[in-house]
Design a protein around this motif. Structure first.
Motif, PDB file in Angstrom:
ATOM      1  N   ARG A  11    -143.595 -32.186 -39.481  1.00 14.69           N
ATOM      2  CA  ARG A  11    -143.919 -33.510 -40.040  1.00 14.69           C
ATOM      3  C   ARG A  11    -145.205 -34.048 -39.417  1.00 14.69           C
ATOM      4  N   TYR A  12    -145.328 -33.902 -38.110  1.00 14.66           N
ATOM      5  CA  TYR A  12    -146.528 -34.354 -37.411  1.00 14.66           C
ATOM      6  C   TYR A  12    -147.778 -33.683 -37.988  1.00 14.66           C
ATOM      7  N   ARG A  15    -148.585 -34.847 -41.591  1.00 14.45           N
ATOM      8  CA  ARG A  15    -149.152 -36.205 -41.604  1.00 14.45           C
ATOM      9  C   ARG A  15    -150.599 -36.209 -41.114  1.00 14.45           C
ATOM     10  N   GLU A  16    -150.912 -35.413 -40.104  1.00 15.20           N
ATOM     11  CA  GLU A  16    -152.284 -35.324 -39.606  1.00 15.20           C
ATOM     12  C   GLU A  16    -153.192 -34.648 -40.628  1.00 15.20           C
ATOM     13  N   GLU A  20    -152.276 -39.158 -43.482  1.00 13.58           N
ATOM     14  CA  GLU A  20    -151.257 -40.198 -43.506  1.00 13.58           C
ATOM     15  C   GLU A  20    -151.198 -40.976 -42.186  1.00 13.58           C
ATOM     16  N   ALA A  21    -151.447 -40.311 -41.081  1.00 14.50           N
ATOM     17  CA  ALA A  21    -151.341 -40.941 -39.763  1.00 14.50           C
ATOM     18  C   ALA A  21    -152.550 -41.813 -39.433  1.00 14.50           C
TER      19      ALA A  21
END
Length: 64
Positions: A11-12, A15-16, A20-21
């Motif tokens: 997920r991390y 997102r990166e 998204e982050a």
């Protein structure tokens, strides 16, 4: 390594990779420097980010 930690890492990275982050980092930065500052909505942030990217001549022409 448990399934939960594998999913958290996945997920991390997703997102990166997708950007998204970026909004979360922007909000955290704004809050740490001035807790009373107005933070733009995610939509306004993404619009400004897209406009800045398209205005940069190094990015080149984008048709879509």
């Amino acid at each position: 390594m448990s399934l939960r930690s594998v999913l958290a890492r996945a997920r991390y990275y997703v997102r990166e990779f997708t950007g998204e982050a970026a909004y979360d980092r922007h909000v955290a930065h704004a809050r740490s420097h001035d807790p009373q500052a107005r933070v733009p909505t995610r939509r306004a942030f993404e619009r400004a980010r897209t406009d800045a990217r398209e205005a940069d001549p190094r990015e080149g022409f984008r048709c879509c």
